[in-house]
Write an enzyme that holds these catalytic residues in place. Structure first.
Site, PDB file in Angstrom:
ATOM      1  N   HIS A  67       0.842  -1.197   0.000  1.00 14.59           N
ATOM      2  CA  HIS A  67       0.000   0.000   0.000  1.00 14.59           C
ATOM      3  C   HIS A  67       0.881   1.253   0.000  1.00 14.59           C
ATOM      4  O   HIS A  67       0.667   2.180  -0.778  1.00 14.59           O
ATOM      5  CB  HIS A  67      -0.919  -0.022   1.230  1.00 14.59           C
ATOM      6  CG  HIS A  67      -1.759   1.201   1.385  1.00 14.59           C
ATOM      7  ND1 HIS A  67      -3.076   1.241   1.008  1.00 14.59           N
ATOM      8  CD2 HIS A  67      -1.473   2.431   1.883  1.00 14.59           C
ATOM      9  CE1 HIS A  67      -3.566   2.435   1.262  1.00 14.59           C
ATOM     10  NE2 HIS A  67      -2.613   3.183   1.792  1.00 14.59           N
ATOM     11  N   GLU A  68       1.881   1.266   0.885  1.00 10.96           N
ATOM     12  CA  GLU A  68       2.773   2.428   0.971  1.00 10.96           C
ATOM     13  C   GLU A  68       3.630   2.559  -0.286  1.00 10.96           C
ATOM     14  O   GLU A  68       3.940   3.675  -0.718  1.00 10.96           O
ATOM     15  CB  GLU A  68       3.651   2.342   2.217  1.00 10.96           C
ATOM     16  CG  GLU A  68       2.884   2.329   3.538  1.00 10.96           C
ATOM     17  CD  GLU A  68       1.859   3.448   3.685  1.00 10.96           C
ATOM     18  OE1 GLU A  68       2.093   4.566   3.197  1.00 10.96           O
ATOM     19  OE2 GLU A  68       0.791   3.189   4.279  1.00 10.96           O
ATOM     20  N   HIS A  71       1.738   4.529  -2.874  1.00 11.11           N
ATOM     21  CA  HIS A  71       1.925   5.969  -2.660  1.00 11.11           C
ATOM     22  C   HIS A  71       3.285   6.404  -3.207  1.00 11.11           C
ATOM     23  O   HIS A  71       3.400   7.400  -3.905  1.00 11.11           O
ATOM     24  CB  HIS A  71       1.879   6.320  -1.163  1.00 11.11           C
ATOM     25  CG  HIS A  71       0.530   6.229  -0.541  1.00 11.11           C
ATOM     26  ND1 HIS A  71      -0.531   7.021  -0.901  1.00 11.11           N
ATOM     27  CD2 HIS A  71       0.073   5.447   0.468  1.00 11.11           C
ATOM     28  CE1 HIS A  71      -1.585   6.737  -0.156  1.00 11.11           C
ATOM     29  NE2 HIS A  71      -1.250   5.773   0.691  1.00 11.11           N
TER      30      HIS A  71
END
Length: 151
Positions: A67-68, A71
């Site tokens: 998920h990170e 980003h």
């Protein structure tokens, strides 16, 4: 798991899931309370909450890292990296990354202390999270005197 192992895991997942290298720092941050991880825009680093490892299995940690990394890679490319952006949602689906992490709040928070008060006349009980000065307050039902029963 140590910082070095986390760094290697993040670099490996970046290559496997995204086909791009991760060139910044990944570290644990025990000050994170309610989130599993954080991507820092200013220096490009990723911080992971160590409570994830204590509470959940490795799969949850891998999901948070992916998920990170979504980003990270979108921001590095100058595309929409925020949660509401279409680019971000599309990349989450493509890589099989979770949109949210499992709740972590209970692990890091202190248990709430409840103070129990009672009216001397009508025996109405009052539960409060914050302690109150019984000399300043009266019962809302009968205006009787209030006493502290339990701390």
């Amino acid at each position: 798991m140590e910082q070095r192992e986390l760094q290697q895991l993040v670099q490996r997942l970046s290559i496997e899931a995204f086909g791009k290298p991760f060139r910044h720092e990944a570290c644990f941050n025990a000050r994170l309370r309610t989130t599993g991880g954080r991507y820092k825009l200013l220096d490009g680093s990723i911080e992971i909450n160590p409570a994830v490892l204590e509470l959940y299995e490795m799969e949850e940690l891998i999901g948070i890292i992916k998920h990170e990394l979504c980003h990270y890679h979108l921001h590095q490319e100058g595309r929409g990296y925020r949660h509401g952006d279409a680019d971000f949602k599309k990349l989450l689906k493509e890589t099989g990354s979770p949109r949210y992490c499992k709740p972590l709040g209970k692990a890091n928070s202190k248990p709430q202390k409840i103070h129990l008060y009672q009216c001397k006349s009508c025996r109405l009980e009052y539960k409060r999270r914050r302690k109150m000065d019984v000399r300043k307050y009266r019962c809302g039902k009968c205006a009787g005197e209030i006493t502290l029963l339990q701390n």
